[in-house]
Write a protein that holds these residues in place. Structure first.
Motif, PDB file in Angstrom:
ATOM      1  N   ASP A 146       8.948  -6.093  23.971  1.00 36.51           N
ATOM      2  CA  ASP A 146      10.273  -6.629  22.883  1.00 36.51           C
ATOM      3  C   ASP A 146      10.725  -7.699  23.409  1.00 36.51           C
ATOM      4  O   ASP A 146      11.675  -7.635  24.184  1.00 36.51           O
ATOM      5  N   GLY A 149      14.337  -8.278  22.288  1.00 36.30           N
ATOM      6  CA  GLY A 149      15.423  -6.858  22.514  1.00 36.30           C
ATOM      7  C   GLY A 149      15.796  -6.455  21.033  1.00 36.30           C
ATOM      8  O   GLY A 149      16.831  -6.323  20.888  1.00 36.30           O
ATOM      9  N   ARG A 153      19.213   0.938  20.571  1.00 41.71           N
ATOM     10  CA  ARG A 153      20.083   1.446  21.829  1.00 41.71           C
ATOM     11  C   ARG A 153      19.477   2.439  22.421  1.00 41.71           C
ATOM     12  O   ARG A 153      19.480   2.433  23.768  1.00 41.71           O
ATOM     13  N   LEU A 156      16.534   0.512  24.396  1.00 36.95           N
ATOM     14  CA  LEU A 156      16.892  -0.320  25.341  1.00 36.95           C
ATOM     15  C   LEU A 156      18.255  -0.337  26.208  1.00 36.95           C
ATOM     16  O   LEU A 156      18.277  -1.019  26.991  1.00 36.95           O
ATOM     17  N   LYS A 160      21.936  -4.029  24.648  1.00 36.08           N
ATOM     18  CA  LYS A 160      20.542  -4.401  24.498  1.00 36.08           C
ATOM     19  C   LYS A 160      19.720  -5.596  25.234  1.00 36.08           C
ATOM     20  O   LYS A 160      20.676  -6.683  25.139  1.00 36.08           O
ATOM     21  N   SER A 161      18.684  -5.746  25.786  1.00 38.17           N
ATOM     22  CA  SER A 161      18.192  -6.885  26.365  1.00 38.17           C
ATOM     23  C   SER A 161      16.838  -6.683  26.171  1.00 38.17           C
ATOM     24  O   SER A 161      15.958  -5.726  26.112  1.00 38.17           O
ATOM     25  N   PRO A 162      15.890  -8.044  26.449  1.00 34.13           N
ATOM     26  CA  PRO A 162      14.589  -7.969  26.110  1.00 34.13           C
ATOM     27  C   PRO A 162      13.936  -7.136  27.237  1.00 34.13           C
ATOM     28  O   PRO A 162      14.415  -7.294  28.309  1.00 34.13           O
ATOM     29  N   ASN A 163      12.838  -6.546  26.841  1.00 34.93           N
ATOM     30  CA  ASN A 163      12.126  -5.677  27.942  1.00 34.93           C
ATOM     31  C   ASN A 163      10.710  -5.447  27.640  1.00 34.93           C
ATOM     32  O   ASN A 163      10.371  -5.591  26.520  1.00 34.93           O
ATOM     33  N   GLN A 178      10.584   1.148  31.981  1.00 34.10           N
ATOM     34  CA  GLN A 178      10.819  -0.210  31.427  1.00 34.10           C
ATOM     35  C   GLN A 178      10.840  -1.137  32.268  1.00 34.10           C
ATOM     36  O   GLN A 178      11.310  -1.115  33.715  1.00 34.10           O
ATOM     37  N   ARG A 180      11.781  -5.423  33.346  1.00 36.01           N
ATOM     38  CA  ARG A 180      12.815  -6.484  32.922  1.00 36.01           C
ATOM     39  C   ARG A 180      12.561  -7.885  33.851  1.00 36.01           C
ATOM     40  O   ARG A 180      12.432  -7.552  35.074  1.00 36.01           O
TER      41      ARG A 180
END
Length: 204
Positions: A146, A149, A153, A156, A160-163, A178, A180
């Protein structure tokens, strides 16, 4: 021109309908044909980068795996058919598939070492529907990449943040971890893979 089908169809009918040399991908959802949107450049680059890195590991470690260019994955006892962004197959197990090698169709979870989806706007399918189906099939490892992001929720966190989420089969159920930024990815299928999330997300 590709002829569309409006009534619900079976997986076998979907396979028979699927156009050769199609300009886009199609998936089957509960008997309905869904045209998948054209991937963004970043999406395609991430898919290609990960595929290349996994190919290197397969060759380096002489693993009995293959990564097909395209493959339909059919969950058990459903009228669904998915085309993962990346799928890693066990060469010995895939030989037991009823459709293989005549058709690039996988129906047995034991044939799959790893499946990966790069998240797009239809993130619900990746996080909810596909994760459930892959778990029922017994696929041992599922990556959700992702990079924007986009997921909910509940998946994430907030904000939310890219992971990159890796679902691993433990006692018949998925456990998710997860990763990051500078986290090194931990893969059961490729335990020596030396990649961080930033290596993947920043490569394009």
């Amino acid at each position: 021109m590709i002829q569309t089908i409006t009534k619900p169809i079976s997986f076998d009918e979907f396979v028979a309908w699927y156009p050769e040399n199609a300009d886009c991908k199609y998936e089957l959802y509960n008997g309905a044909i869904i045209e998948m949107p054209l991937a963004t450049g970043t999406h395609s680059n991430i898919t290609g980068f990960i595929t290349g890195e996994l190919h290197v590991e397969i060759k380096r470690l002489k693993l009995p795996y293959s990564i097909p260019g395209a493959c339909l994955l059919k969950p058990l006892d459903t009228e669904f058919g998915y085309q993962p962004d990346v799928i890693v197959l066990d060469k010995e197990e895939v030989a037991k598939e009823p459709h293989w090698p005549k058709e690039s169709i996988v129906t047995l979870g034991s044939s799959v070492q790893l499946v990966m989806e790069v998240v797009s706007k239809t993130w619900h399918n990746d996080y909810m529907k596909k994760a459930g189906d892959y778990e029922v099939m017994g696929i041992p490892e599922y990556w959700i990449v992702d990079y924007l992001g986009l997921g909910g929720r509940r998946f994430l966190g907030n904000p939310k943040s890219p992971n990159l989420s890796i679902y691993t089969m433990v006692d018949g159920e998925y456990e998710v971890k997860q990763f990051r930024e500078e986290d090194r990815i931990e893969s059961g299928a490729f335990p020596e893979l030396a990649l961080t999330v930033n290596d993947i997300f920043n490569n394009p």
